[in-house]
Write an enzyme that holds these catalytic residues in place. Structure first.
Site, PDB file in Angstrom:
ATOM      1  N   ASP A 127       0.825  -1.223   0.000  1.00 31.35           N
ATOM      2  CA  ASP A 127       0.000   0.000   0.000  1.00 31.35           C
ATOM      3  C   ASP A 127       0.857   1.270   0.000  1.00 31.35           C
ATOM      4  OD1 ASP A 127      -2.428  -1.420   0.096  1.00 31.35           O
ATOM      5  OD2 ASP A 127      -2.299  -1.617   2.260  1.00 31.35           O
ATOM      6  N   GLU A 129     -11.489  -1.208  -3.658  1.00 30.45           N
ATOM      7  CA  GLU A 129     -10.845  -0.483  -2.563  1.00 30.45           C
ATOM      8  C   GLU A 129      -9.686   0.355  -3.107  1.00 30.45           C
ATOM      9  OE1 GLU A 129      -9.625  -3.504   0.175  1.00 30.45           O
ATOM     10  OE2 GLU A 129      -8.099  -4.340  -1.149  1.00 30.45           O
TER      11      GLU A 129
END
Length: 342
Positions: free
Chosen positions: A34, A214
């Site tokens: 991420d 997401e």
């Protein structure tokens, strides 16, 4: 990790990540990366904040490396998916967190006690981006709801008639990506924001009929707002296996001329209601499950780039590795839609 041998194109026309000197920023565990990438204004130093145990931080003078691992971010033990944005001379960071007890604000749904639906977003600010420099501002008081998960934040700042407007997109699985207004400065939600939460996108796959959407990121280029998001499974299943290639992470995009909705794909399909989304980067060659992306306009690259994480893939054994790595490529918007290029 040794650097990639060079740029090559996969079977879908997608290039390999740009070659980097030395160690490629990575998480040597089967846990997502991420990445959030930003270049400090006053000395042009690059900072890469990532997910890991308390978040690892990497720095470099060049996108091409060499990258230095500076250690953990010293934010919160259960923080993840950092997202950093600059407004004026201040940097704002948002991270996922699982420590808040929603029963203390009157939520009675039993799923608030489960990791998959008890998340919240914390805000922090810094003048330097350095480890230890962050001032904590606490939890963004977004109302808990069954239809979204409160994580994977990204900030979009726009000029609304001479007044700055800070829009935070968030969401993971459930019914996809949502957005609400933050105050100015963007360390808390705006007054009344919980009553004006917009749904932006929800993309479905064969394995996830409700939508595994997401990691949103909204980027304005010319007259369009481009909504980038990841669709699919980021990581291994609980039993240690991966879902099929078509159901792992891939980078999708939709666009709109309005920042708060109306996003469609290149076929005109509604991204909030009809599972729209144009795939611009997916699994190819030795790159498995790219996603967790963001966009940065950088002088060194000569324009916008997309950065992301991926899992190295052994083509011979058809086996994804047990780690995540950082990658980036240039983006070409000449067609009106972003294309990943070398």
């Amino acid at each position: 990790m040794a650097a990639l041998a060079g740029t090559a194109f996969g079977q879908d026309g997608w290039p390999a990540p740009e070659k980097m000197k030395g160690t490629i920023p990575n998480n040597p565990r089967a846990q997502t990366l991420d990445p959030s990438l930003i270049r400090r204004a006053f000395d042009k130093k690059l900072f890469l904040y990532t997910t890991g145990k308390n978040g690892s931080v990497w720095t470099a003078d060049s996108l091409y490396g060499p990258w230095k691992n500076e250690g953990t971010a010293k934010l919160r033990e259960f923080g993840g998916a950092p997202s950093i944005h600059q407004i004026g001379d201040t940097y704002y960071l948002y991270i996922n967190n699982h420590e808040f007890d929603y029963s203390t604000v009157g939520v009675t749904d039993p799923s608030i006690h489960q990791w998959y639906h008890n998340s919240s977003i914390l805000a922090a600010s810094s003048k330097t981006l350095e480890i230890g420099s962050w001032t904590q501002h606490g939890r963004l008081t977004i109302d808990w709801a069954k239809k979204y998960n409160i994580l994977d934040a990204a900030l979009l700042t726009i000029d609304d008639g001479g007044k700055r407007q800070n829009l935070l997109s968030f969401g993971s699985y459930r019914q996809g990506i949502f957005q609400l207004l933050l105050a100015d400065p963007p360390t808390r939600i705006a007054d009344g924001a919980n009553g004006d939460i917009k749904q932006l996108a929800n993309n479905q796959t064969k394995a996830f009929a409700t939508g595994p959407t997401e990691a949103s990121y909204i980027f304005k280029w010319k007259e369009w707002y481009y909504l980038f998001f990841s669709s699919g499974r980021c990581c291994k299943q609980p039993d240690g296996s991966w879902v099929d290639r078509g159901d792992v992470y891939k980078v999708m995009v939709c666009r709109s001329k309005q920042p708060r909705g109306g996003f469609v794909d290149d076929k005109g399909v509604d991204c909030a209601n009809n599972s729209g989304g144009k795939e611009i980067l997916g699994t190819h060659n030795d790159i498995w499950a790219p996603g967790g992306q963001g966009v940065l306009v950088d002088d060194e690259a000569g324009g916008p780039i997309i950065y992301y994480h991926y899992v190295p893939y052994d083509v011979k054994t058809k086996t994804p590795a047990n780690e995540f790595r950082f990658g980036w490529n240039k983006l070409d918007f000449s067609s009106g839609w972003p294309k990943v290029v070398s």
